[in-house]
Scaffold this motif. Structure first.
Motif, PDB file in Angstrom:
ATOM      1  N   TYR A 111       0.823  -1.217   0.000  1.00  0.00           N
ATOM      2  CA  TYR A 111       0.000   0.000   0.000  1.00  0.00           C
ATOM      3  C   TYR A 111       0.861   1.273   0.000  1.00  0.00           C
ATOM      4  CZ  TYR A 111      -3.401  -3.566   0.977  1.00  0.00           C
ATOM      5  OH  TYR A 111      -4.158  -4.713   0.881  1.00  0.00           O
ATOM      6  N   CYS A 112       1.907   1.243  -0.801  1.00  0.00           N
ATOM      7  CA  CYS A 112       2.804   2.412  -0.869  1.00  0.00           C
ATOM      8  C   CYS A 112       2.248   3.489  -1.813  1.00  0.00           C
ATOM      9  CB  CYS A 112       4.192   1.978  -1.334  1.00  0.00           C
ATOM     10  SG  CYS A 112       4.192   1.354  -3.033  1.00  0.00           S
ATOM     11  N   GLY A 113       1.370   3.104  -2.725  1.00  0.00           N
ATOM     12  CA  GLY A 113       0.753   4.064  -3.649  1.00  0.00           C
ATOM     13  C   GLY A 113       1.593   4.428  -4.863  1.00  0.00           C
ATOM     14  N   CYS A 172       2.155   2.790  -7.580  1.00  0.00           N
ATOM     15  CA  CYS A 172       1.480   2.439  -8.850  1.00  0.00           C
ATOM     16  C   CYS A 172       0.474   3.539  -9.232  1.00  0.00           C
ATOM     17  CB  CYS A 172       0.798   1.092  -8.748  1.00  0.00           C
ATOM     18  SG  CYS A 172      -0.272   0.940  -7.316  1.00  0.00           S
ATOM     19  N   ALA A 217       7.024  -4.217  -4.538  1.00  0.00           N
ATOM     20  CA  ALA A 217       6.737  -5.490  -3.873  1.00  0.00           C
ATOM     21  C   ALA A 217       6.384  -6.603  -4.865  1.00  0.00           C
ATOM     22  CB  ALA A 217       5.577  -5.285  -2.898  1.00  0.00           C
ATOM     23  N   ALA A 257       3.792  -6.843  -6.536  1.00  0.00           N
ATOM     24  CA  ALA A 257       2.420  -7.234  -6.197  1.00  0.00           C
ATOM     25  C   ALA A 257       1.448  -7.102  -7.380  1.00  0.00           C
ATOM     26  CB  ALA A 257       1.920  -6.368  -5.037  1.00  0.00           C
TER      27      ALA A 257
END
Ligand code: SF4
Ligand code: SF4
Length: 282
Positions: A72-74, A76, A111, A113
């Motif tokens: 959830y680093c944002g 993207c 990540a 992800a």
């Protein structure tokens, strides 16, 4: 030779010109391939009475998130130029309809992800309306990004044929994908202020792409010279005039090509081709 037929807006007679040109050339025993790149509303098959005998699906990669890996680093959402990803607290929302499949998000995710997954955006149909080879693109209902479908149609180009491309209307990305790299573009317009406005935009687009062009005036009315004056100023040839006539409109509405409803047009479309070929050589 690759000839695109385009117009600044829909309903100006692009398909009328593209199909009649293809039929006239095919009757001269020339190998002709018609690419219907008007993928939101392909209708050349109606005029050519063509039934497809093969179909391919067009897919685009879009990101899918693995919530087990996401931090959830944002990053993207930050990198996406099209606002196709949004991070809302601990939820990552992906909007497939506006994703342009650039791959930025899954390449930059720290990540790992995000993984690309295939999403169907349209189909390409192939058929033979003897002797014309027809390839039609069709955008999937509810999908808005049409250039990949146009590109998939163009990948079917047969270099041994005279290729006629019936482009999408307008002067944005789908049209640019349809006309880029062609030898010549026939712009179909009508002698009205709206027709002129859209023609100006289309001419500017073609100049950016370096594609030479000429103009066919459809629904021509004697005395309405708004397009002629613009073409003269810009040094653009007026290649053909199709008059505003009820019988032409009636035949078109019934799906009958102009050269079949009135065979005297065949010679005029062959002249149009010769004129375009001459413009390309010069
Ligand atoms: S960049 Fe990767 S880790 Fe960061 S929010 Fe997006 S998916 Fe999650
Ligand atoms: S692939 Fe490109 S356009 Fe699609 S969500 Fe990722 S960054 Fe945005």
């Amino acid at each position: 030779m690759r000839i695109a037929v385009a117009s600044g807006k829909g309903g100006t007679g692009k398909t009328l010109v593209a199909t009649s040109l293809a039929i006239s050339l095919a009757e001269q025993k020339k190998p002709v391939q018609l690419l219907d790149c008007d993928v939101e509303e392909p209708n050349a098959h109606i005029f050519l009475k063509n039934k497809p005998n093969a179909e391919e699906t067009v897919f685009l990669p879009i990101p899918q998130v693995d919530y087990g890996l996401c931090q959830y680093c944002g990053k993207c959402a930050e990198v996406c130029q099209f606002n196709a990803i949004a991070l809302m607290k601990r939820t990552l929302v992906i909007f497939p309809d506006v994703c342009h499949s650039c791959g930025g998000c899954w390449h930059l995710c720290p990540a790992d992800a995000l993984k690309p997954v295939a999403r169907e955006v349209g189909t390409v149909e192939m058929g033979q309306s003897d002797p014309i080879k027809l390839v039609s693109g069709r955008l999937k209902l509810g999908t808005h990004i049409s250039p990949p479908v146009v590109k998939a149609v163009r990948e079917k180009e047969d270099p041994a044929s005279i290729i006629i491309i019936d482009g999408p209307p307008g002067s944005s990305c789908p049209v640019m994908t349809a006309v880029a790299g062609t030898d010549y573009c026939i712009l179909v317009t009508e002698p009205t202020p709206f027709g002129l406005n859209d023609l100006v935009l289309a001419v500017e687009m073609l100049r950016v792409l370096g594609v030479p062009c000429g103009v066919v005036i459809n629904r021509d009315v004697p005395g309405q010279d708004i397009i002629d004056r613009y073409c003269e100023m810009q040094g653009l040839p007026v290649l053909m005039r199709i008059p505003l006539q009820t019988q032409i409109a009636r035949a078109y509405a019934k799906g009958i090509p102009l050269v079949e409803s009135d065979p005297t047009w065949r010679a005029k479309f062959l002249e149009l081709y010769q004129r375009v070929a001459g413009e390309v050589v010069s």
